[in-house]
Motif scaffolding. Structure first.
Motif, PDB file in Angstrom:
ATOM      1  N   PHE A  44      33.941  10.605  -8.473  1.00 46.46           N
ATOM      2  CA  PHE A  44      34.567   9.497  -7.746  1.00 46.46           C
ATOM      3  C   PHE A  44      35.570   9.952  -6.712  1.00 46.46           C
ATOM      4  N   GLU A  45      35.763   9.091  -5.710  1.00 49.17           N
ATOM      5  CA  GLU A  45      36.842   9.259  -4.748  1.00 49.17           C
ATOM      6  C   GLU A  45      37.556   7.913  -4.653  1.00 49.17           C
ATOM      7  N   ILE A  46      38.825   7.942  -4.276  1.00 46.09           N
ATOM      8  CA  ILE A  46      39.577   6.703  -4.110  1.00 46.09           C
ATOM      9  C   ILE A  46      40.031   6.648  -2.649  1.00 46.09           C
ATOM     10  N   VAL A  47      39.519   5.649  -1.918  1.00 47.62           N
ATOM     11  CA  VAL A  47      39.879   5.522  -0.507  1.00 47.62           C
ATOM     12  C   VAL A  47      40.904   4.396  -0.379  1.00 47.62           C
ATOM     13  N   CYS A  48      42.147   4.761  -0.040  1.00 49.71           N
ATOM     14  CA  CYS A  48      43.196   3.753   0.111  1.00 49.71           C
ATOM     15  C   CYS A  48      43.437   3.500   1.587  1.00 49.71           C
ATOM     16  N   VAL A  49      43.506   2.222   1.951  1.00 52.17           N
ATOM     17  CA  VAL A  49      43.816   1.895   3.335  1.00 52.17           C
ATOM     18  C   VAL A  49      45.210   1.303   3.382  1.00 52.17           C
ATOM     19  N   ASN A  50      46.097   1.962   4.122  1.00 51.34           N
ATOM     20  CA  ASN A  50      47.433   1.404   4.293  1.00 51.34           C
ATOM     21  C   ASN A  50      47.388   0.435   5.477  1.00 51.34           C
ATOM     22  N   ASP A  51      47.475  -0.856   5.156  1.00 46.48           N
ATOM     23  CA  ASP A  51      47.311  -1.898   6.165  1.00 46.48           C
ATOM     24  C   ASP A  51      48.668  -2.248   6.808  1.00 46.48           C
ATOM     25  N   GLY A  52      49.268  -1.262   7.464  1.00 41.16           N
ATOM     26  CA  GLY A  52      50.525  -1.501   8.170  1.00 41.16           C
ATOM     27  C   GLY A  52      51.668  -1.956   7.278  1.00 41.16           C
ATOM     28  N   SER A  53      51.803  -1.337   6.110  1.00 46.06           N
ATOM     29  CA  SER A  53      52.872  -1.738   5.185  1.00 46.06           C
ATOM     30  C   SER A  53      54.248  -1.481   5.787  1.00 46.06           C
ATOM     31  N   ARG A  54      55.205  -2.344   5.404  1.00 48.35           N
ATOM     32  CA  ARG A  54      56.577  -2.164   5.890  1.00 48.35           C
ATOM     33  C   ARG A  54      57.464  -1.477   4.871  1.00 48.35           C
ATOM     34  N   ASP A  55      56.944  -1.191   3.705  1.00 47.45           N
ATOM     35  CA  ASP A  55      57.763  -0.503   2.708  1.00 47.45           C
ATOM     36  C   ASP A  55      57.285   0.947   2.574  1.00 47.45           C
ATOM     37  N   GLN A  56      57.512   1.563   1.425  1.00 49.55           N
ATOM     38  CA  GLN A  56      57.194   2.986   1.253  1.00 49.55           C
ATOM     39  C   GLN A  56      55.749   3.222   0.820  1.00 49.55           C
ATOM     40  N   THR A  57      54.882   2.241   0.994  1.00 43.62           N
ATOM     41  CA  THR A  57      53.493   2.383   0.539  1.00 43.62           C
ATOM     42  C   THR A  57      52.839   3.668   1.047  1.00 43.62           C
ATOM     43  N   LEU A  58      52.997   3.949   2.347  1.00 46.92           N
ATOM     44  CA  LEU A  58      52.335   5.130   2.909  1.00 46.92           C
ATOM     45  C   LEU A  58      52.833   6.408   2.226  1.00 46.92           C
ATOM     46  N   ALA A  59      54.150   6.508   2.043  1.00 47.79           N
ATOM     47  CA  ALA A  59      54.715   7.693   1.393  1.00 47.79           C
ATOM     48  C   ALA A  59      54.143   7.845  -0.025  1.00 47.79           C
ATOM     49  N   SER A 102      37.137  -3.864   5.444  1.00 46.39           N
ATOM     50  CA  SER A 102      36.051  -3.361   6.292  1.00 46.39           C
ATOM     51  C   SER A 102      36.278  -1.894   6.604  1.00 46.39           C
ATOM     52  N   ALA A 103      37.509  -1.545   6.941  1.00 46.54           N
ATOM     53  CA  ALA A 103      37.844  -0.152   7.254  1.00 46.54           C
ATOM     54  C   ALA A 103      37.549   0.735   6.056  1.00 46.54           C
ATOM     55  N   ALA A 104      37.973   0.264   4.882  1.00 49.55           N
ATOM     56  CA  ALA A 104      37.813   1.069   3.672  1.00 49.55           C
ATOM     57  C   ALA A 104      36.329   1.280   3.358  1.00 49.55           C
ATOM     58  N   ILE A 105      35.527   0.225   3.518  1.00 49.57           N
ATOM     59  CA  ILE A 105      34.097   0.347   3.188  1.00 49.57           C
ATOM     60  C   ILE A 105      33.403   1.288   4.175  1.00 49.57           C
ATOM     61  N   GLN A 106      33.799   1.217   5.440  1.00 52.27           N
ATOM     62  CA  GLN A 106      33.217   2.135   6.431  1.00 52.27           C
ATOM     63  C   GLN A 106      33.583   3.578   6.152  1.00 52.27           C
ATOM     64  N   GLU A 107      34.790   3.776   5.646  1.00 50.44           N
ATOM     65  CA  GLU A 107      35.288   5.125   5.413  1.00 50.44           C
ATOM     66  C   GLU A 107      34.663   5.749   4.160  1.00 50.44           C
ATOM     67  N   ASP A 146      45.279   5.392   7.367  1.00 50.08           N
ATOM     68  CA  ASP A 146      46.484   4.667   7.773  1.00 50.08           C
ATOM     69  C   ASP A 146      46.161   3.862   9.031  1.00 50.08           C
ATOM     70  N   LEU A 147      46.243   2.536   8.937  1.00 50.21           N
ATOM     71  CA  LEU A 147      45.958   1.695  10.105  1.00 50.21           C
ATOM     72  C   LEU A 147      47.215   1.573  10.973  1.00 50.21           C
ATOM     73  N   SER A 148      47.019   1.263  12.257  1.00 53.27           N
ATOM     74  CA  SER A 148      48.143   1.285  13.201  1.00 53.27           C
ATOM     75  C   SER A 148      49.094   0.107  13.020  1.00 53.27           C
ATOM     76  N   ARG A 149      48.646  -0.955  12.362  1.00 49.90           N
ATOM     77  CA  ARG A 149      49.515  -2.095  12.059  1.00 49.90           C
ATOM     78  C   ARG A 149      48.849  -2.914  10.959  1.00 49.90           C
ATOM     79  N   ASN A 150      49.426  -4.065  10.622  1.00 53.69           N
ATOM     80  CA  ASN A 150      48.814  -4.934   9.616  1.00 53.69           C
ATOM     81  C   ASN A 150      47.667  -5.725  10.249  1.00 53.69           C
ATOM     82  N   PHE A 151      46.450  -5.435   9.822  1.00 51.53           N
ATOM     83  CA  PHE A 151      45.289  -6.138  10.379  1.00 51.53           C
ATOM     84  C   PHE A 151      44.776  -7.223   9.436  1.00 51.53           C
ATOM     85  N   GLY A 152      45.349  -7.333   8.260  1.00 53.70           N
ATOM     86  CA  GLY A 152      44.892  -8.334   7.294  1.00 53.70           C
ATOM     87  C   GLY A 152      43.898  -7.744   6.315  1.00 53.70           C
TER      88      GLY A 152
END
Ligand code: UDP
Ligand code: MG
Length: 317
Positions: free
Chosen positions: A42-57, A85-90, A73-79
């Motif tokens: 297994f692999e775990i693909v996490c998409v950071n959807d422009g979080s404003r807290d420490q999620t990315l860290a 969609s990003a995660a499934i493509q990745e 890591d997305l460039s901002r919050n896309f919803g």
């Protein structure tokens, strides 16, 4: 691939928006659970959807500690729909399982889903048998939405199934062929079809953090769902218009006959005003609904990408 004997790669895909509080628990439970399933990597693909807290860290720390975790890591919050969609493509897996970061979707279910995949199903829905962790208002509005949506749309969306499900590589490739920018994922999942099985579970309350969906967001989400999969709300105005026109003609004939028999009758201000206001209101509703569709066409023709990736971390398997 012979599914019964293959050792598939499973990609768990996780959209994350302001989930710093829950992620450590999430990774602990999910890796333990996935390691328990026989015969898969297994692999775990996490998409950071422009979080404003420490999620990315938090995600990057997890990614450094465990080579099976990757971060987009997305460039901002896309919803959520775009992040998913990003995660499934990745994802690179033969099996893809979207899951919420808040542990409302129990990872214990994934083993059962994989078993169904081995039997030959391409989609395995996780159905909530008990939504008592949601508020009564949310439950009622959700069920009203599904009823309305499924009446209007050609492809019914299964009730009580969220984005937590298993999809095969074939389904993910089919999803990638749908070019629309407005992505109502539940509808798109339903639209692509494929043999579908179900497993049931109890919806748990959020393990930590807060819900990201306000009532207003959910309302817009529902509009999105209906307008993405049905043009009936727009077409119905033809019939409403025709009905009103027929009534008007009947009324005109009645007035002519009445005038000829009883003579001219001047009063009528109240009925006139009512008719004008009523018709004005009905027309505005019609135009508003047209506007919903025109607005969506506008966004689609711009052909902007669904999301922008700012960074990728972790090595692909
Ligand atoms: N989410 C996201 N982007 C957003 C909103 C939510 O990626 O703009 C993610 C969130 O981090 C979570 C999932 O979508 O993993 C579901 O969100 P939430 O639990 O708040 O929704 P609910 O369960 O209350 O419907
Ligand atoms: Mg949740």
């Amino acid at each position: 691939m012979d599914r019964a004997t293959a050792a598939p790669l499973l990609s768990l895909v996780v959209p994350c928006y302001n989930e710093q509080d829950v992620l450590p628990q999430f990774f602990a439970r999910v890796t333990a659970e996935l390691s328990r399933i026989d015969g898969i990597d297994f692999e775990i693909v996490c998409v950071n959807d422009g979080s404003r807290d420490q999620t990315l860290a938090v995600l990057l720390a997890a990614c450094r500690a465990d080579a099976r975790i990757r971060v987009l890591d997305l460039s901002r919050n896309f919803g959520k729909e775009a992040a998913l969609s990003a995660a499934i493509q990745e994802a690179r897996g033969d099996i893809i399982v979207p899951i919420d970061a808040d542990l409302q979707d129990p990872p214990e279910l994934i083993g059962k889903m994989v078993a169904k995949w081995r039997e030959g199903y391409d989609v395995v829905l996780a159905k909530r048998v008990d939504r008592s962790s949601d508020t009564p208002l949310k439950r009622w509005t959700a069920s009203a939405f599904y009823r309305l949506h499924n009446k209007l749309s050609d492809v019914p969306v299964p009730e009580n199934a969220g984005d937590f499900r298993l999809i095969s590589r074939e389904v993910a490739d089919a999803l990638a062929m749908l070019p629309e920018r407005h992505r109502f994922m539940k509808g798109l999942f339903a639209w692509v079809g494929f043999p579908t099985a179900e497993v049931e579970y109890m919806r748990e309350p959020r393990a930590a953090g807060k819900t990201k969906f306000s009532f207003w967001k959910l309302w817009n989400f529902a509009l999105e769902g209906v307008t993405s999969f049905s043009t009936l709300p727009m077409r119905i105005w033809t019939y409403i218009g025709a009905f009103v026109a027929v009534c008007a003609i009947l009324r005109a004939v009645m007035l002519v006959i009445r005038t000829m028999v009883w003579g001219v009758d001047v009063p009528g201000y109240a009925s006139l005003a009512t008719a004008i206001l009523l018709l004005g209101g009905i027309q505005l509703i019609g135009i508003g609904i047209l506007g919903e569709y025109v607005g969506r066409i506008y966004f689609e023709v711009k052909q902007r990408p669904i999301f922008i990736v700012k960074g990728r971390y972790g090595s692909r398997v």
